[in-house]
Design an enzyme around this catalytic site. Structure first.
Site, PDB file in Angstrom:
ATOM      1  CE1 TYR A 125      -3.586   2.712   0.928  1.00 20.76           C
ATOM      2  CE2 TYR A 125      -1.805   3.588   2.271  1.00 20.76           C
ATOM      3  CZ  TYR A 125      -3.035   3.747   1.661  1.00 20.76           C
ATOM      4  OH  TYR A 125      -3.704   4.930   1.775  1.00 20.76           O
ATOM      5  CD  GLU A 213      -5.938   4.603  -1.102  1.00 19.58           C
ATOM      6  OE1 GLU A 213      -5.984   4.823   0.118  1.00 19.58           O
ATOM      7  OE2 GLU A 213      -6.919   4.192  -1.760  1.00 19.58           O
TER       8      GLU A 213
END
Length: 403
Positions: A125, A213
């Site tokens: 992530y 993101e």
């Protein structure tokens, strides 16, 4: 301004950020053709179909009334066509959309990146955003990427790393290497990650992103580092530097009342309360919302009409607020500094007459330049508008209206 995954990925490619390739389509038969093209290009029988909506949690989300997930894998043209058919036109409900869900108007048919190879694949992530408390951009990343990143952040916050970037110097080489090291990478994957993070940060700055993101940030079996998914939000205030990006806006994904407010240059955010408010100035608007809560009500919206409120903007604000069936009262709170209160009062009167059939109580609090004249105008208008000068008076009227 939020972008769809396929739009964000195309922008990232311009900054040499490797991404999972895909073809956006809005018809099931086009999804079938996209699959065939990807099969020829990458030589893989598998492909992924992803619903394109402005919300996360698509992998766990389902189309209303069905078991169809928002992200699904197929291994034939027929399967891909069926998945796309189930998604397109359906309402996808995820943890971020709420029960209402979002209609899927487009899907992305993407290459399968989980192909076998000499090394294991891994999901990470990574995101970039502004840390306002430090006045610096921050890169947040974790070895535990994928659909459960929210649970990772909640249950094991020690697995979330942060790297702050000084605005004057930009991302330094040692910082990019530190990120790759903390992700446990080595060899070719380490080098590719350093390049990926560096180019991604350049994209974040170059595109004036508010948020970027990548989840998952993916290490393939042959040590490539790619963006499998991407959420990108652009800073609206910087769009003047990127006029070509405004065309990417999808207003069907936005709240219709917020879109309408934008046409009149009104700063509007819809909330879930029962008292509509119209204020000039963001600070006063926040204070007004606090006052509504203290009076026993709940703000139904944030609405800043700015310092040049007139009859047109006031009427537009009225119409937008009245579209919310939950509104039991409307509070207009204007401080006349630049704007004259009597002109706002006349705007309220004109708007009231123009709209007609307003059944909810309207409380108008005007303070500042020509406040007394404004109060007199409202009281002599013959309309069912309650006026106040002191904030305490307005608060009392709001409390009475929602009691």
């Amino acid at each position: 301004m939020n972008l769809h995954e396929y739009q964000a990925k195309e922008l990232l490619k311009k900054y040499n950020v490797p991404v999972q390739e895909g073809i956006p389509v809005d018809r099931a038969d086009a999804a079938e053709e996209a699959y065939k093209n990807l099969k020829v290009q990458f030589g893989n029988n598998f492909a992924v179909v992803k619903a394109q909506i402005h919300a996360g949690g698509r992998g766990k989300g389902k189309i209303q009334g069905t078991e169809q997930r928002g992200v699904a894998v197929g291994k034939s043209a027929e399967e891909i066509k069926n998945i796309a058919s189930n998604l397109l036109g359906g309402t996808l409900v995820t943890i971020q959309t709420g029960a209402a869900g979002k209609v899927v108007n487009k899907v992305l048919v993407a290459q399968d990146v989980y192909y076998p190879g000499p090394n294991p694949v891994k999901e990470f992530y990574l995101s970039i955003l502004l840390d306002r408390s430090k006045g610096q951009n921050v890169i947040m990343y974790s070895t535990e990427g994928g659909m459960d990143i929210e649970e990772v952040a909640h249950n094991t916050p020690d697995k979330i790393f942060k790297e702050w970037v000084h605005p004057g110097g930009g991302l330094q080489g040692f910082q990019a290497r530190k990120i790759a090291f903390n992700l446990g990478l080595k060899g070719e994957a380490f080098k590719n990650c350093v390049k990926f993070v560096t180019n991604l940060y350049n994209a974040y700055v170059g595109l004036d992103c508010a948020m970027l993101e990548i989840n998952p940030l993916f290490k393939t079996a042959d040590e490539k580092i790619i963006a499998v998914d991407c959420k990108m939000g652009l800073d609206d205030n910087a769009l003047m530097r990127h006029p070509e990006l405004e065309a990417l806006r999808d207003i069907s994904e936005e709240d219709p009342t917020e879109v309408e407010a934008g046409k009149y240059n009104l700063n509007f955010v819809k909330l879930d309360g029962n008292v509509g408010c119209m204020v000039n100035g963001a600070g006063l608007a926040m204070a007004t919302m606090d006052m509504i809560k203290l009076s026993g009500g709940e703000p139904a919206n944030f609405l800043d009409v700015g310092g040049t409120a007139n009859a047109t903007t006031v009427e537009a604000g009225f119409r937008i607020i009245l579209k919310d069936p939950k509104v039991k009262a409307i509070l207009i709170n204007i401080f006349g500094g630049i704007v004259r209160c009597d002109r706002v009062a006349q705007g309220v009167i004109d708007a009231y007459k123009s709209i007609g059939n307003i059944t909810v109580p309207i409380i108008v609090r005007l303070q500042g330049t020509n406040a007394e004249e404004a109060k007199k105008l409202i009281e002599e208008s013959g309309l069912k508008v309650q006026s106040a000068i002191l904030l305490s008076e307005a608060a009392a009227l709001v409390g009475k209206a929602v009691a």
